[in-house]
Write a protein that holds these residues in place. Structure first.
Motif, PDB file in Angstrom:
ATOM      1  N   GLY A  16       0.783  -1.228   0.000  1.00 24.65           N
ATOM      2  CA  GLY A  16       0.000   0.000   0.000  1.00 24.65           C
ATOM      3  C   GLY A  16       0.811   1.271   0.000  1.00 24.65           C
ATOM      4  O   GLY A  16       0.238   2.361   0.033  1.00 24.65           O
ATOM      5  N   LEU A  17       2.132   1.164  -0.044  1.00 26.07           N
ATOM      6  CA  LEU A  17       3.022   2.336  -0.049  1.00 26.07           C
ATOM      7  C   LEU A  17       3.962   2.199  -1.244  1.00 26.07           C
ATOM      8  O   LEU A  17       5.110   1.780  -1.115  1.00 26.07           O
ATOM      9  N   PRO A  18       3.493   2.553  -2.448  1.00 23.96           N
ATOM     10  CA  PRO A  18       4.240   2.236  -3.670  1.00 23.96           C
ATOM     11  C   PRO A  18       5.578   2.940  -3.809  1.00 23.96           C
ATOM     12  O   PRO A  18       6.425   2.485  -4.585  1.00 23.96           O
ATOM     13  N   TRP A  19       5.796   4.020  -3.066  1.00 27.72           N
ATOM     14  CA  TRP A  19       7.078   4.726  -3.150  1.00 27.72           C
ATOM     15  C   TRP A  19       7.924   4.510  -1.889  1.00 27.72           C
ATOM     16  O   TRP A  19       8.778   5.328  -1.553  1.00 27.72           O
ATOM     17  N   LEU A  20       7.708   3.399  -1.216  1.00 31.01           N
ATOM     18  CA  LEU A  20       8.415   3.135   0.036  1.00 31.01           C
ATOM     19  C   LEU A  20       9.925   3.097  -0.168  1.00 31.01           C
ATOM     20  O   LEU A  20      10.687   3.582   0.671  1.00 31.01           O
ATOM     21  N   LYS A  21      10.369   2.511  -1.264  1.00 29.66           N
ATOM     22  CA  LYS A  21      11.804   2.395  -1.500  1.00 29.66           C
ATOM     23  C   LYS A  21      12.471   3.759  -1.534  1.00 29.66           C
ATOM     24  O   LYS A  21      13.568   3.950  -1.006  1.00 29.66           O
ATOM     25  N   GLU A  22      11.801   4.731  -2.155  1.00 32.92           N
ATOM     26  CA  GLU A  22      12.353   6.088  -2.225  1.00 32.92           C
ATOM     27  C   GLU A  22      12.234   6.801  -0.883  1.00 32.92           C
ATOM     28  O   GLU A  22      13.119   7.582  -0.507  1.00 32.92           O
ATOM     29  N   ASN A  23      11.175   6.541  -0.144  1.00 33.30           N
ATOM     30  CA  ASN A  23      10.869   7.326   1.044  1.00 33.30           C
ATOM     31  C   ASN A  23      11.441   6.776   2.345  1.00 33.30           C
ATOM     32  O   ASN A  23      11.595   7.522   3.310  1.00 33.30           O
ATOM     33  N   ARG A  53       2.755   8.358   1.426  1.00 29.47           N
ATOM     34  CA  ARG A  53       2.017   7.752   0.320  1.00 29.47           C
ATOM     35  C   ARG A  53       2.384   8.316  -1.038  1.00 29.47           C
ATOM     36  O   ARG A  53       1.959   7.782  -2.063  1.00 29.47           O
ATOM     37  N   LEU A  54       3.126   9.405  -1.071  1.00 27.84           N
ATOM     38  CA  LEU A  54       3.627   9.964  -2.324  1.00 27.84           C
ATOM     39  C   LEU A  54       5.147  10.057  -2.242  1.00 27.84           C
ATOM     40  O   LEU A  54       5.709  10.151  -1.145  1.00 27.84           O
ATOM     41  N   PRO A  55       5.842  10.058  -3.376  1.00 29.89           N
ATOM     42  CA  PRO A  55       7.306  10.094  -3.334  1.00 29.89           C
ATOM     43  C   PRO A  55       7.823  11.428  -2.828  1.00 29.89           C
ATOM     44  O   PRO A  55       7.255  12.484  -3.117  1.00 29.89           O
ATOM     45  N   LYS A  56       8.896  11.375  -2.042  1.00 30.31           N
ATOM     46  CA  LYS A  56       9.454  12.613  -1.491  1.00 30.31           C
ATOM     47  C   LYS A  56       9.865  13.585  -2.591  1.00 30.31           C
ATOM     48  O   LYS A  56       9.841  14.802  -2.397  1.00 30.31           O
ATOM     49  N   SER A  57      10.191  13.061  -3.770  1.00 30.15           N
ATOM     50  CA  SER A  57      10.563  13.916  -4.897  1.00 30.15           C
ATOM     51  C   SER A  57       9.400  14.759  -5.403  1.00 30.15           C
ATOM     52  O   SER A  57       9.602  15.730  -6.125  1.00 30.15           O
ATOM     53  N   ALA A  58       8.171  14.416  -4.999  1.00 23.46           N
ATOM     54  CA  ALA A  58       6.989  15.155  -5.460  1.00 23.46           C
ATOM     55  C   ALA A  58       6.543  16.226  -4.469  1.00 23.46           C
ATOM     56  O   ALA A  58       5.589  16.957  -4.749  1.00 23.46           O
ATOM     57  N   GLN A  59       7.211  16.331  -3.343  1.00 22.01           N
ATOM     58  CA  GLN A  59       6.726  17.229  -2.291  1.00 22.01           C
ATOM     59  C   GLN A  59       6.551  18.659  -2.770  1.00 22.01           C
ATOM     60  O   GLN A  59       5.559  19.324  -2.449  1.00 22.01           O
ATOM     61  N   ASN A 114      -9.800 -10.204  -1.319  1.00 24.63           N
ATOM     62  CA  ASN A 114      -8.417 -10.677  -1.250  1.00 24.63           C
ATOM     63  C   ASN A 114      -7.559  -9.983  -2.301  1.00 24.63           C
ATOM     64  O   ASN A 114      -6.810 -10.603  -3.055  1.00 24.63           O
ATOM     65  N   LEU A 115      -7.680  -8.650  -2.354  1.00 21.83           N
ATOM     66  CA  LEU A 115      -6.900  -7.848  -3.291  1.00 21.83           C
ATOM     67  C   LEU A 115      -6.036  -6.853  -2.525  1.00 21.83           C
ATOM     68  O   LEU A 115      -6.383  -6.394  -1.440  1.00 21.83           O
ATOM     69  N   ASP A 116      -4.917  -6.525  -3.125  1.00 19.17           N
ATOM     70  CA  ASP A 116      -4.076  -5.446  -2.633  1.00 19.17           C
ATOM     71  C   ASP A 116      -4.746  -4.120  -2.994  1.00 19.17           C
ATOM     72  O   ASP A 116      -5.592  -4.063  -3.901  1.00 19.17           O
ATOM     73  N   PHE A 117      -4.376  -3.041  -2.302  1.00 18.91           N
ATOM     74  CA  PHE A 117      -4.925  -1.730  -2.657  1.00 18.91           C
ATOM     75  C   PHE A 117      -3.964  -0.627  -2.246  1.00 18.91           C
ATOM     76  O   PHE A 117      -3.113  -0.801  -1.371  1.00 18.91           O
ATOM     77  N   VAL A 118      -4.100   0.520  -2.926  1.00 20.15           N
ATOM     78  CA  VAL A 118      -3.370   1.744  -2.603  1.00 20.15           C
ATOM     79  C   VAL A 118      -4.413   2.823  -2.386  1.00 20.15           C
ATOM     80  O   VAL A 118      -5.276   3.039  -3.245  1.00 20.15           O
ATOM     81  N   ASN A 119      -4.360   3.512  -1.252  1.00 18.01           N
ATOM     82  CA  ASN A 119      -5.329   4.556  -0.952  1.00 18.01           C
ATOM     83  C   ASN A 119      -4.669   5.920  -1.077  1.00 18.01           C
ATOM     84  O   ASN A 119      -3.882   6.333  -0.227  1.00 18.01           O
ATOM     85  N   LEU A 120      -5.006   6.632  -2.149  1.00 20.17           N
ATOM     86  CA  LEU A 120      -4.528   7.990  -2.368  1.00 20.17           C
ATOM     87  C   LEU A 120      -5.684   8.958  -2.169  1.00 20.17           C
ATOM     88  O   LEU A 120      -5.977   9.808  -3.017  1.00 20.17           O
ATOM     89  N   GLY A 121      -6.352   8.822  -1.023  1.00 19.52           N
ATOM     90  CA  GLY A 121      -7.358   9.791  -0.626  1.00 19.52           C
ATOM     91  C   GLY A 121      -6.696  10.910   0.151  1.00 19.52           C
ATOM     92  O   GLY A 121      -5.901  10.662   1.051  1.00 19.52           O
ATOM     93  N   PHE A 122      -7.028  12.157  -0.203  1.00 20.45           N
ATOM     94  CA  PHE A 122      -6.340  13.303   0.398  1.00 20.45           C
ATOM     95  C   PHE A 122      -7.330  14.300   0.997  1.00 20.45           C
ATOM     96  O   PHE A 122      -7.255  15.506   0.755  1.00 20.45           O
ATOM     97  N   GLY A 123      -8.258  13.784   1.799  1.00 17.40           N
ATOM     98  CA  GLY A 123      -9.183  14.665   2.489  1.00 17.40           C
ATOM     99  C   GLY A 123      -9.886  15.606   1.526  1.00 17.40           C
ATOM    100  O   GLY A 123     -10.362  15.201   0.463  1.00 17.40           O
ATOM    101  N   GLY A 124      -9.960  16.878   1.894  1.00 13.92           N
ATOM    102  CA  GLY A 124     -10.607  17.875   1.040  1.00 13.92           C
ATOM    103  C   GLY A 124      -9.777  18.293  -0.141  1.00 13.92           C
ATOM    104  O   GLY A 124     -10.160  19.210  -0.884  1.00 13.92           O
ATOM    105  N   ASP A 177       0.539   0.831 -11.673  1.00 14.29           N
ATOM    106  CA  ASP A 177      -0.103  -0.208 -12.464  1.00 14.29           C
ATOM    107  C   ASP A 177      -1.155  -0.889 -11.590  1.00 14.29           C
ATOM    108  O   ASP A 177      -0.846  -1.365 -10.500  1.00 14.29           O
ATOM    109  N   ALA A 178      -2.401  -0.954 -12.058  1.00 12.39           N
ATOM    110  CA  ALA A 178      -3.505  -1.375 -11.222  1.00 12.39           C
ATOM    111  C   ALA A 178      -4.317  -2.489 -11.866  1.00 12.39           C
ATOM    112  O   ALA A 178      -4.320  -2.651 -13.081  1.00 12.39           O
ATOM    113  N   CYS A 179      -5.048  -3.233 -11.031  1.00 13.87           N
ATOM    114  CA  CYS A 179      -6.072  -4.133 -11.568  1.00 13.87           C
ATOM    115  C   CYS A 179      -7.338  -3.348 -11.875  1.00 13.87           C
ATOM    116  O   CYS A 179      -8.150  -3.766 -12.701  1.00 13.87           O
ATOM    117  N   CYS A 180      -7.509  -2.197 -11.191  1.00 13.22           N
ATOM    118  CA  CYS A 180      -8.566  -1.242 -11.533  1.00 13.22           C
ATOM    119  C   CYS A 180      -8.257   0.070 -10.824  1.00 13.22           C
ATOM    120  O   CYS A 180      -7.462   0.112  -9.875  1.00 13.22           O
TER     121      CYS A 180
END
Length: 394
Positions: free
Chosen positions: A61-68, A74-80, A223-233, A249-252
């Motif tokens: 659920g943390l796709p940029w963990l390697k960078e961060n 939840r987002l890459p530090k390079s995008a801050q 039984n699926l993996d997921f990434v949550n990029l919800g950012f409040g308001g 890359d997603a299944c949906c």
């Protein structure tokens, strides 16, 4: 008992405090996660600790963990510097982040630290073999050792630890009993995750527990993996944020921008759909229109904006479907969570734990028909089904 600063201990348990909070919030009663956390235990002092990172402790659920790393953003530090500040401020909480493992331990501990003072619950939730197993809430900003569950059978179990969805934290180690064995967890039903992008409802603002946001509860049912990029308001479909969603890359893709989208003008929404579809032509896209709010009956302007946003999002997806994109779907928010469900609100706009579970119960069959190969064949699926499902929630 929990260890405090200056080598002192306190007899105060989480159970008493969290039980009262749970009653006040109306969180106890429905099946699933119970808000009452197990009390800290003397076992924390005798647990063997496995430091992160460890290949047997799978981070999801943390796709940029390697960078961060070690930050659980939840987002890459390079995008801050590129994304809106409101987005980044919410991205530092590891919503959707999970630690997965298989073990035969009778106890499960976690060594953690909240990085900022906080007034809200900061829960870690544990599931074992798909069933709720325990929760702990971090108080203050000291590094602490906590016990998620104990007194379990010495049998193999697949464990998921859900990380907090509303606080920035660090996780240093996972604890097992001294004789426990550990191995990598089993694979998900599909190799690619559900990628969710949107607003506060998607992020789980009204949910007390990270395991009970509706994306988490939906993914668990399938039984699926997921990434949550919800950012409040701040779920507004900006180019910079959509570009990051598009990297995954997603299944949906599940887009629930809700009322946070703002002024009901279609350009940003259309551009978002076109960007994702161009890069991912064979992946289903689900467009969720805004759910009900108890503000709508009493605030005419708010109700009109809600209806206008529903029309905008519905029309954007329907036009593409009618033009031949059979993997573009509308999910009506009012059918996921409508006026009849208003008793399950945490506040006028956000469902509570039970409300999120209800949304997942209604959404999971829709995704199941498409994503799991019962409607359309999608990447990673083993089914050859080709029957289209209706564009709207049945």
């Amino acid at each position: 008992m929990r260890r405090r600063g200056n080598n002192h201990y306190t007899q105060m348990t989480h159970r008493d405090l969290v039980f009262v909070i749970g009653l006040a919030a109306g969180l106890l009663g429905p099946p699933g996660v119970n808000a009452a956390a197990p009390p800290p235990s003397d076992r924390a002092a005798t647990i063997k600790w496995i430091d992160l990172p460890d290949a047997r402790l799978e981070m999801r659920g943390l796709p940029w963990l390697k960078e961060n790393a070690p930050d659980l953003w939840r987002l890459p530090k390079s995008a801050q510097a590129k994304v809106p500040k409101a987005v980044w401020n919410r991205a530092v909480a590891p919503d959707g982040g999970r630690i997965r493992l298989s073990c035969n331990s009778t106890v499960l501990g976690i060594r953690v630290q909240a990085l900022h003072e906080h007034g809200k619950n900061c829960f870690f939730d544990a599931f074992a073999n798909g069933e709720y197993a325990g929760s702990v809430s971090v108080e203050g900003t000291q590094r602490v050792d906590l016990v998620l569950f104990e007194h379990k059978e010495h049998a193999w179990k697949d464990v998921t630890i859900y990380l907090p969805h509303n606080h920035e934290v660090r996780v240093f180690a996972v604890g097992l009993d001294s004789e426990a064995e550990l191995r990598a967890p089993p694979a998900f039903a599909l190799s690619r995750p559900i990628v969710c992008y949107g607003s506060s409802v998607l992020q789980g603002t009204g949910a007390a527990h990270p395991a009970r946001t509706y994306p988490a509860a939906t993914a668990r049912r399938l039984n699926l993996d997921f990434v949550n990029l919800g950012f409040g308001g701040a779920g507004k479909g900006e180019v910079e944020v959509v570009a990051l969603v598009n990297q995954l890359d997603a299944c949906c893709y599940l887009f629930d921008l809700g009322k946070s989208y703002g002024t009901p003008t279609p350009e940003r929404y259309n551009r978002m759909l076109d960007t994702i579809r161009t890069s991912h032509p064979d992946v289903p896209i689900f467009c969720v229109t805004p759910i009900y709010s108890t503000k709508e009956p009493n605030e005419p302007d708010y109700k009109k904006r809600s209806e206008d946003l529903r029309t905008l999002m519905r029309q954007a997806a329907t036009e593409r479907r009618q033009a031949g994109d059979k993997l573009m779907f509308v999910v009506e928010g009012l059918e996921l969570f409508g006026e009849a469900d208003k008793a399950l609100f945490h506040d006028p706009q956000h469902p509570n734990d039970a409300g999120n579970e209800l949304m997942a119960e209604r959404l999971a069959p829709v995704l199941d028909k498409v994503v799991m190969g019962k409607g359309h064949q999608v990447p990673g699926s083993t089914s050859s089904g080709t029957n289209a499902i209706p564009a709207r929630l049945p």
